[in-house]
Design an enzyme around this catalytic site. Structure first.
Site, short mmCIF file in Angstrom:
data_model
loop_
_atom_site.label_atom_id
_atom_site.label_comp_id
_atom_site.label_asym_id
_atom_site.label_seq_id
_atom_site.Cartn_x
_atom_site.Cartn_y
_atom_site.Cartn_z
N LYS A 73 -11.35 8.23 -2.46
CA LYS A 73 -12.60 7.53 -2.11
C LYS A 73 -12.91 7.61 -0.62
CE LYS A 73 -11.19 3.57 -3.57
NZ LYS A 73 -9.94 3.97 -4.22
N GLY A 74 -11.84 7.49 0.20
CA GLY A 74 -12.05 7.47 1.65
C GLY A 74 -12.81 8.71 2.10
N LYS A 75 -12.38 9.86 1.60
CA LYS A 75 -13.06 11.10 1.98
C LYS A 75 -14.51 11.11 1.49
CE LYS A 75 -13.98 15.62 0.86
NZ LYS A 75 -13.76 17.02 0.55
N GLY A 92 -6.67 3.80 -8.36
CA GLY A 92 -6.77 3.89 -6.90
C GLY A 92 -6.31 5.26 -6.42
N SER A 126 -14.95 17.85 -4.94
CA SER A 126 -14.20 17.97 -3.70
C SER A 126 -13.04 18.95 -3.92
CB SER A 126 -13.68 16.60 -3.28
OG SER A 126 -12.75 16.73 -2.24
N THR A 148 1.92 2.23 1.68
CA THR A 148 3.35 1.92 1.63
C THR A 148 4.22 3.18 1.73
OG1 THR A 148 3.28 2.09 -0.77
CG2 THR A 148 2.97 -0.11 0.18
N GLU A 194 -7.99 7.82 -5.51
CA GLU A 194 -8.73 8.95 -6.09
C GLU A 194 -9.35 9.84 -5.01
OE1 GLU A 194 -9.50 5.76 -6.74
OE2 GLU A 194 -9.09 5.38 -8.87
N GLY A 244 -5.71 1.99 1.36
CA GLY A 244 -5.45 2.91 2.47
C GLY A 244 -6.36 4.10 2.29
N ALA A 248 -0.81 5.75 0.85
CA ALA A 248 -1.29 5.70 2.24
C ALA A 248 -0.92 4.38 2.90
CB ALA A 248 -2.81 5.90 2.28
N ARG A 274 3.69 8.56 -5.37
CA ARG A 274 2.82 8.16 -6.49
C ARG A 274 3.29 8.82 -7.77
NH1 ARG A 274 -2.29 9.57 -2.78
NH2 ARG A 274 -2.29 7.68 -1.54
P1 IMP Z 1 -1.54 -5.79 -4.39
O1 IMP Z 1 -2.97 -5.42 -4.39
O2 IMP Z 1 -0.84 -5.51 -3.07
O3 IMP Z 1 -1.30 -7.19 -4.87
O4 IMP Z 1 -0.78 -4.84 -5.45
C1 IMP Z 1 -1.03 -4.91 -6.84
C2 IMP Z 1 -1.01 -3.53 -7.48
O5 IMP Z 1 -2.13 -2.79 -7.02
C3 IMP Z 1 0.22 -2.68 -7.13
O6 IMP Z 1 0.52 -1.85 -8.26
C4 IMP Z 1 -0.27 -1.82 -5.98
O7 IMP Z 1 0.49 -0.62 -5.86
C5 IMP Z 1 -1.69 -1.56 -6.43
N1 IMP Z 1 -2.60 -1.24 -5.33
C6 IMP Z 1 -3.16 -2.11 -4.46
N2 IMP Z 1 -3.98 -1.45 -3.62
C7 IMP Z 1 -3.96 -0.16 -3.98
C8 IMP Z 1 -4.65 1.00 -3.50
O8 IMP Z 1 -5.48 0.97 -2.59
N3 IMP Z 1 -4.36 2.17 -4.14
C9 IMP Z 1 -3.50 2.22 -5.18
N4 IMP Z 1 -2.85 1.17 -5.66
C10 IMP Z 1 -3.08 -0.01 -5.07
#
Ligand code: IMP
Length: 429
Positions: free
Chosen positions: A16-18, A12, A414, A302, A14, A40, A300, A306
C-alpha cells in the site's frame, strides 16, 4: 468531489505504501484514518528506502497536506522520530505538511507494557501483535479513559486524565505483569514535552477535510493493515484492534459515506501474513521460502519473516464485498516471474462442502482445504514494462484472471518497488 480510499485486501503488507506514494502525486490531501505505529509503509524513491509507520505516505511531496485523523492511535515518540529522520534526509521541511487531529488517541507507556505483558502470558496462544500498544489504546478509547492528542496541550487536564487512568494501569502492571509501576509525574512531564514538540501539528482536522472535499481537492484516504485483520470482519481473534475496512475511512476521519467516491484495494499477487492465525493457502515449503526471499517478505515494523502462500481469491473477494471495491491495485507481480504454474485459490472445502466464503470461526478456517485454479507463469522479467501491453502474455492473462474472478477492474499493476515500476490503467481521481 474527488476522493479515493486505498486499503489492503489481505493480511496487510500488500504494498500500500508504494501505491499511496505513487498516487499522492495527484492528491492534495492524504488522510490516515485508523491503526497506529503497527503499520509499516516502505517507500522507495530514487533508490532511497524510507519506512514510515505513522506519518502518511504523502509526506515525501512538499505541498501536500498529510492528516493523522481521529481514528488513529498515535505514538508521539514515533512521530517525532519519523519527523527527525525525514528532515535529516531532506524531506518534510515544513511543519504545515502534517496535521494531527486533536481527537486522535495517544499511545501511552502503559499501553505498550500491557500489550507485551499480555502476549508473554498468552505463550503459544499469543496473537503475535507488533507490541506497539495498539490494542490497549483502542480499549481505553472505548472505556473512555483514553488520552487524546489535544490533551497534550492542556497541562492540568492532561495530569487529571493520566492520573485517572494510571491507578488501574499500575494495578495491572504490578500485580499481573510483575513490573515496576509507572510514576505519574514522569509520565505527565514526558507527554507534556511531546505536546510542546507537536503543538504546531495538533489541530481540528474534520472541518478541514470537509472543506477540502467540498472545494474539489483530491483527497486520498490511506488505510493501514489489511481487511483480514479488521476487528469485525477479519480472522478474529488474530486481528488488529480497529476497523480497517473502507467504511472506517468515514468514522476515522469524520466524513459522511456519500463523500467517498472510489475505493481501490491493494492485492499482492500472492499472499503473506505476519503473526499467528489461519492462512489456508500458506506454502510452508521451498516455494514459500522462494517467495519470501524474492519478495523480501520481512515485517517492516518488527522484521519478522512473513508467512507466504498462493493468491487466495476467497480472501480477495471477501474484501471486494466488504469494501465495495471499485478497483484493484495488483502488486509484486514481478516476484512471480519464473514460477509456473501459478496457483490461485478460488474456493474452500469445509466438511465436504464447497464454499466461497471465509468461515467466521478461526477453527473452521484452520480446517478448510483450498481449491485452486492453475495458470501458466512467465519467465520474462517484468521490471522494465511500462504499459499493460509490454507485459508478457501469461502475465496479462494472470491480471485478467484476477479481474474475472473478482469482478473488479485491475486499475494499477505494480512490477517492482520503484515509483516508475507501475502501470496505471485508470485515473485515480
Ligand atoms: P497489533 O495491531 O499490533 O495489535 O497486532 C495484531 C495483528 O495484526 C498481528 O498479527 C500483527 O502482526 C498484525 N498487524 C498489525 N499491523 C500490521 C501491518 O501493518 N501489516 C501486517 N500485519 C499487521
Amino acid at each position: 468531489m474527488s476522493t479515493l480510499v486505498i486499503l489492503g485486501t489481505q493480511w496487510g503488507d500488500e504494498g500500500k505504501g508504494k501505491i499511496v506514494d505513487l498516487l499522492t502525486s495527484r492528491a492534495d490531501v492524504v488522510v490516515r484514518f485508523q491503526g497506529g505505529a503497527n503499520a509499516g509503509h516502505t517507500l522507495k524513491v530514487a533508490g532511497e528506502q524510507i519506512i514510515v509507520h505513522l506519518i502518511p505516505s504523502g509526506i515525501l511531496y512538499p505541498g501536500i497536506t498529510n492528516i493523522i485523523a481521529n481514528g488513529v492511535v498515535m505514538d508521539p515518540a514515533v512521530i517525532l522520530e519519523e519527523k527527525n529522520e525525514l528532515r535529516s534526509r531532506g524531506h518534510f521541511l515544513q511543519d504545515s505538511q502534517l496535521l494531527i487531529s486533536e481527537k486522535a488517541q495517544v499511545i501511552m507507556p502503559y499501553h505498550k507494557l500491557i500489550d507485551l505483558g499480555r502476549e508473554e502470558l498468552l505463550g503459544s496462544s499469543k496473537i503475535g501483535t507488533t507490541g506497539r500498544g495498539i490494542g490497549p489504546a483502542y480499549e481505553d478509547k472505548a472505556a473512555r479513559i483514553g488520552i487524546r492528542a489535544g490533551d497534550l496541550l492542556r497541562p492540568d487536564w492532561l495530569r487529571k486524565r493520566i492520573a485517572a487512568a494510571l491507578d488501574e494501569k499500575n494495578f495491572l502492571i504490578e500485580k499481573r505483569f510483575n513490573k515496576p509501576p509507572l510514576k505519574l509525574d514522569q509520565v505527565v512531564d514526558e507527554y507534556l514535552n511531546f505536546g510542546a514538540q507537536l503543538s504546531s501539528h495538533i489541530t481540528e482536522t474534520t472541518s478541514l477535510i470537509y472543506s477540502k472535499i467540498s472545494s474539489g481537492s483530491n483527497v486520498l484516504f490511506e488505510g493501514a493493515q489489511g481487511t483480514l485483520l479488521d476487528i469485525d470482519h477479519g480472522t478474529y481473534p488474530f486481528v488488529t484492534s480497529s476497523n480497517v475496512v473502507a467504511g472506517n475511512a468515514c468514522c476515522g476521519s469524520g466524513v459522511g459515506p456519500s463523500s467517498i467516491e472510489k475505493v481501490w484495494g491493494v492485492v499482492k499477487a500472492y499472499t503473506t501474513r505476519v503473526g499467528q492465525g489461519g492462512f489456508p493457502t500458506e506454502l510452508d515449503n521451498e516455494l514459500g521460502e522462494e517467495l519470501r526471499s524474492k519478495g523480501y517478505e520481512y515485517g517492516a515494523t518488527t522484521g519478522r519473516p512473513r508467512r507466504c502462500g498462493w493468491l487466495d481469491m476467497v480472501v480477495v473477494n471477501h474484501s471486494v464485498r466488504l469494501n465495495g471495491l471499485t478497483g484493484i491495485a495488483l502488486t509484486k507481480m514481478d516476484v512471480l516471474t519464473g514460477i509456473s504454474p501459478i496457483r490461485i485459490a478460488t474456493s474452500y472445502e469445509l466438511d465436504g462442502k464447497i464454499t466461497d466464503r471465509i468461515p467466521s470461526n478461526i477453527e473452521d478456517l484452520g480446517r478448510v482445504i483450498p481449491h485452486y485454479r492453475e495458470v501458466k507463469g512467465w519467465s520474462e522479467p517484468l521490471d522494465e514494462c511500462r504499459s499493460f501491453d509490454d507485459l508478457p502474455k501469461n502475465a496479462r492473462d494472470f491480471v485478467e484472471t484476477v479481474e474475472h474472478l473478482s469482478g473488479t477492474p485491475v486499475t494499477l499493476v505494480s512490477i517492482g518497488p520503484g515509483r516508475e515500476q507501475s502501470i496505471l490503467r485508470k485515473p485515480p481521481f
